[in-house]
Design a protein around this motif. Structure first.
Motif, PDB file in Angstrom:
ATOM      1  N   ASP A   1     -10.071  31.858  -2.718  1.00  0.00           N
ATOM      2  CA  ASP A   1     -11.475  32.238  -2.886  1.00  0.00           C
ATOM      3  C   ASP A   1     -12.154  31.310  -3.884  1.00  0.00           C
ATOM      4  O   ASP A   1     -11.571  30.928  -4.898  1.00  0.00           O
ATOM      5  CB  ASP A   1     -11.608  33.688  -3.363  1.00  0.00           C
ATOM      6  N   SER A   2     -13.414  30.985  -3.595  1.00  0.00           N
ATOM      7  CA  SER A   2     -14.157  30.028  -4.426  1.00  0.00           C
ATOM      8  C   SER A   2     -14.755  30.668  -5.678  1.00  0.00           C
ATOM      9  O   SER A   2     -15.295  29.956  -6.516  1.00  0.00           O
ATOM     10  CB  SER A   2     -15.288  29.410  -3.595  1.00  0.00           C
TER      11      SER A   2
ATOM     12  N   TYR B   1     -17.792  41.494  -7.542  1.00  0.00           N
ATOM     13  CA  TYR B   1     -18.522  40.871  -6.445  1.00  0.00           C
ATOM     14  C   TYR B   1     -19.658  40.016  -6.997  1.00  0.00           C
ATOM     15  O   TYR B   1     -20.582  40.509  -7.634  1.00  0.00           O
ATOM     16  CB  TYR B   1     -19.092  41.907  -5.451  1.00  0.00           C
TER      17      TYR B   1
ATOM     18  N   ASN C   1     -17.209  36.127   8.254  1.00  0.00           N
ATOM     19  CA  ASN C   1     -18.668  35.958   8.327  1.00  0.00           C
ATOM     20  C   ASN C   1     -19.100  34.555   7.883  1.00  0.00           C
ATOM     21  O   ASN C   1     -20.222  34.151   8.129  1.00  0.00           O
ATOM     22  CB  ASN C   1     -19.397  37.038   7.517  1.00  0.00           C
TER      23      ASN C   1
ATOM     24  N   LYS D   1     -14.126  43.474   2.701  1.00  0.00           N
ATOM     25  CA  LYS D   1     -13.683  43.825   4.051  1.00  0.00           C
ATOM     26  C   LYS D   1     -12.242  43.392   4.303  1.00  0.00           C
ATOM     27  O   LYS D   1     -11.503  44.056   5.030  1.00  0.00           O
ATOM     28  CB  LYS D   1     -14.634  43.278   5.115  1.00  0.00           C
TER      29      LYS D   1
ATOM     30  N   LYS E   1     -12.832  35.824  -9.513  1.00  0.00           N
ATOM     31  CA  LYS E   1     -11.781  36.473  -8.721  1.00  0.00           C
ATOM     32  C   LYS E   1     -10.430  35.751  -8.866  1.00  0.00           C
ATOM     33  O   LYS E   1      -9.379  36.347  -8.650  1.00  0.00           O
ATOM     34  CB  LYS E   1     -12.171  36.495  -7.239  1.00  0.00           C
TER      35      LYS E   1
ATOM     36  N   LYS F   1     -15.309  23.156   5.887  1.00  0.00           N
ATOM     37  CA  LYS F   1     -14.922  22.745   4.533  1.00  0.00           C
ATOM     38  C   LYS F   1     -13.443  22.332   4.492  1.00  0.00           C
ATOM     39  O   LYS F   1     -13.088  21.290   3.926  1.00  0.00           O
ATOM     40  CB  LYS F   1     -15.166  23.920   3.570  1.00  0.00           C
TER      41      LYS F   1
ATOM     42  N   GLU G   1      -9.881  27.242  -4.137  1.00  0.00           N
ATOM     43  CA  GLU G   1      -9.827  26.393  -2.943  1.00  0.00           C
ATOM     44  C   GLU G   1      -9.091  25.088  -3.254  1.00  0.00           C
ATOM     45  O   GLU G   1      -8.368  24.568  -2.405  1.00  0.00           O
ATOM     46  CB  GLU G   1     -11.254  26.117  -2.449  1.00  0.00           C
TER      47      GLU G   1
HETATM   48  P1  TYD Z   1     -18.533  38.375   1.371  1.00  0.00           P
HETATM   49  O1  TYD Z   1     -18.871  37.778   2.657  1.00  0.00           O
HETATM   50  O2  TYD Z   1     -19.651  38.750   0.510  1.00  0.00           O
HETATM   51  O3  TYD Z   1     -17.607  39.596   1.717  1.00  0.00           O
HETATM   52  P2  TYD Z   1     -17.535  41.132   1.334  1.00  0.00           P
HETATM   53  O4  TYD Z   1     -18.934  41.646   1.373  1.00  0.00           O
HETATM   54  O5  TYD Z   1     -16.666  41.705   2.420  1.00  0.00           O
HETATM   55  O6  TYD Z   1     -16.886  41.200  -0.012  1.00  0.00           O
HETATM   56  O7  TYD Z   1     -17.578  37.442   0.531  1.00  0.00           O
HETATM   57  C1  TYD Z   1     -17.246  36.160   0.904  1.00  0.00           C
HETATM   58  C2  TYD Z   1     -16.123  35.662   0.001  1.00  0.00           C
HETATM   59  O8  TYD Z   1     -15.671  34.426   0.514  1.00  0.00           O
HETATM   60  C3  TYD Z   1     -16.571  35.437  -1.432  1.00  0.00           C
HETATM   61  O9  TYD Z   1     -15.635  36.037  -2.335  1.00  0.00           O
HETATM   62  C4  TYD Z   1     -16.536  33.922  -1.602  1.00  0.00           C
HETATM   63  C5  TYD Z   1     -15.590  33.480  -0.529  1.00  0.00           C
HETATM   64  N1  TYD Z   1     -15.934  32.153   0.009  1.00  0.00           N
HETATM   65  C6  TYD Z   1     -15.054  31.115  -0.219  1.00  0.00           C
HETATM   66  O10 TYD Z   1     -13.998  31.306  -0.858  1.00  0.00           O
HETATM   67  N2  TYD Z   1     -15.360  29.866   0.279  1.00  0.00           N
HETATM   68  C7  TYD Z   1     -16.518  29.635   0.971  1.00  0.00           C
HETATM   69  O11 TYD Z   1     -16.771  28.488   1.410  1.00  0.00           O
HETATM   70  C8  TYD Z   1     -17.424  30.732   1.198  1.00  0.00           C
HETATM   71  C9  TYD Z   1     -18.675  30.523   1.981  1.00  0.00           C
HETATM   72  C10 TYD Z   1     -17.076  31.976   0.696  1.00  0.00           C
END
Ligand code: TYD
Length: 401
Positions: A335-336, A66, A372, A315, A340, A380, A355
């Motif tokens: 995922d950005s 994370y 969230n 989540k 990961k 985006k 992405e």
């Molecule tokens: P997060 O909200 O911290 O979720 P959790 O606490 O449940 O692990 O993680 C958001 C994930 O989304 C993080 O791995 C990055 C990804 N992300 C993208 O891939 N693109 C984006 O534009 C944003 C804002 C987040």
């Protein structure tokens, strides 16, 4: 089982089956991982909601990936939190701020120009190294009484200790509070930012239940916990971040303390809304979402449509594993976070791609597991020129954008 705040008996609120630790991404699909129960319990005595089975810290943080994402939403949230703390003189230009679970140091980096000193402490090796490389002094350790003694020797007493979205990541909050009370003097503040139980329940956020989240704090349970350590709440502020969060401002009890009117207001609100019927609806809606989303994804897949998940979130792993969705139904997870990418989601075995890769070959649907960041992610994708992929949003109820 008993309450880990007040030791009274607890009862089971919700059983989500078993899942591997939600942030333990796999290096290969063949890697075998153990699964552990996800059972939520409630204490009638102090209102505490807790996860029944706590994993040991080593198991949880061994393959920890994370990293706080860089996001405009988060950056705005940091501005909001910083201005709240300065407006109320909880932070000043003379403050020494210590952050527990500081990750790569994004929040400390934000406030560093405006305060006297910042220090972070985080148990994840690679992540604390990244923070140090960026110039945020970060000690790699768990925060507890023993590490608080070392921190005090090395840096002195902080004026403010922050624990943002990590205070519930600990099966024994008493241990952390002993460290906090050791480090703070009588005027020192402890600021805890956490997902707020009332929002979790009202918005059907059952996917917030995973092994790192060992407690689901309300004002009632936080007050009960603090009282055991002769501390109390002096202020509260709410924030929409992470599906609804609460910021508790606590300090050691002293007769001169000025208590903000927000504490009384939000306590009353919670007493009126966090009722047995609210919990009952939450449980019913959890099963409804499982059924609706499971049927929708399998139906779309059978119809030949491609589906990716957006966000390799903790989540999201609860959601996928509770519903029983795997790489059979979902082709990729986007995922950005570079750390990961190329890895596989626990149990569901879905491969994480960037992405950019997703833009080259977009799916018919994204299941928004990072709901969230909904507006930021949808904008985006649209701004990249993709107007055709639709978004399936699972929470607070299943809908398509
Ligand atoms: P997060 O909200 O911290 O979720 P959790 O606490 O449940 O692990 O993680 C958001 C994930 O989304 C993080 O791995 C990055 C990804 N992300 C993208 O891939 N693109 C984006 O534009 C944003 C804002 C987040």
């Amino acid at each position: 089982m008993t309450c880990r705040i007040c030791s009274a008996d607890v009862s089971v609120l919700l059983d989500l089956g078993t899942s591997p630790p939600a942030n333990s991404l796999k290096k290969s699909p063949e890697q075998v991982q153990d699964s552990y129960p996800l059972v939520l319990e409630i204490c009638d005595n102090c209102g505490n909601v807790q996860l029944r089975d706590c994993l040991d810290e080593e198991a949880l943080y061994k393959d920890y990936f994370y990293v706080t994402p860089s996001s405009t939403l988060l950056s705005r949230h940091y501005d909001f939190l910083q201005s709240f703390l300065f407006k109320n003189n909880y932070l000043t230009s003379h403050s020494f701020a210590l952050e527990i679970g500081s990750n790569v140091g994004l929040f400390l980096d934000h406030i560093k120009p405006n305060v006297a000193k910042v220090v972070g402490i985080d148990p994840a090796q690679e992540i604390s190294e990244l923070a140090n490389q960026k110039g945020i002094e970060t000690v790699c350790d768990f925060f507890n009484e023993a590490s608080s003694v070392k921190l005090k020797d090395q840096f002195g007493n902080p004026n403010i200790i922050l624990a943002r979205h990590c205070f519930a990541h600990n099966c024994d909050p008493h241990r952390m509070l002993k460290g906090v009370t050791h480090l703070l003097d009588d005027s020192g503040l402890f600021v805890i930012e956490n997902a707020y139980l009332l929002n979790t329940i009202e918005n059907n956020e059952f996917d917030q239940i995973y092994h790192e989240h060992m407690f689901y704090y309300s004002i009632r349970s936080m007050k009960a916990l603090l009282a055991i350590h002769n501390m109390h709440l002096v202020d509260i502020i709410m924030s929409p971040i992470h599906g609804g969060s609460i910021v508790f401002v606590a300090k050691k009890v002293s007769a001169e303390d000025k208590i903000s009117s927000a504490v009384g207001k939000y306590t009353l609100q919670e007493d009126l809304l966090l009722t047995p019927s609210a919990f009952k609806h939450f449980v019913e809606n959890t099963w409804r979402i499982k059924d609706t989303l499971g049927r929708l994804i399998k139906g779309l897949r059978d119809g030949g449509w491609t589906i990716y998940t957006y966000g390799a979130t903790a989540k999201g792993n609860t959601l996928l594993n509770f519903i029983g969705l795997t790489d059979k139904e979902i082709k990729y997870c986007v995922d950005s976070t570079p750390m990961k990418q190329g890895k596989y989601l626990p149990k569901s075995n879905i491969k994480v791609i960037s992405e950019e890769e997703s833009q080259e070959n977009p799916p018919d649907y994204f299941l928004l597991t990072a709901w969230n960041y909904r507006d930021e992610i949808v904008n985006k994708v649209r701004q990249s020129g993709n107007y055709t992929s639709q978004f399936i949003v699972p929470i607070p109820f299943v809908h398509i954008l």
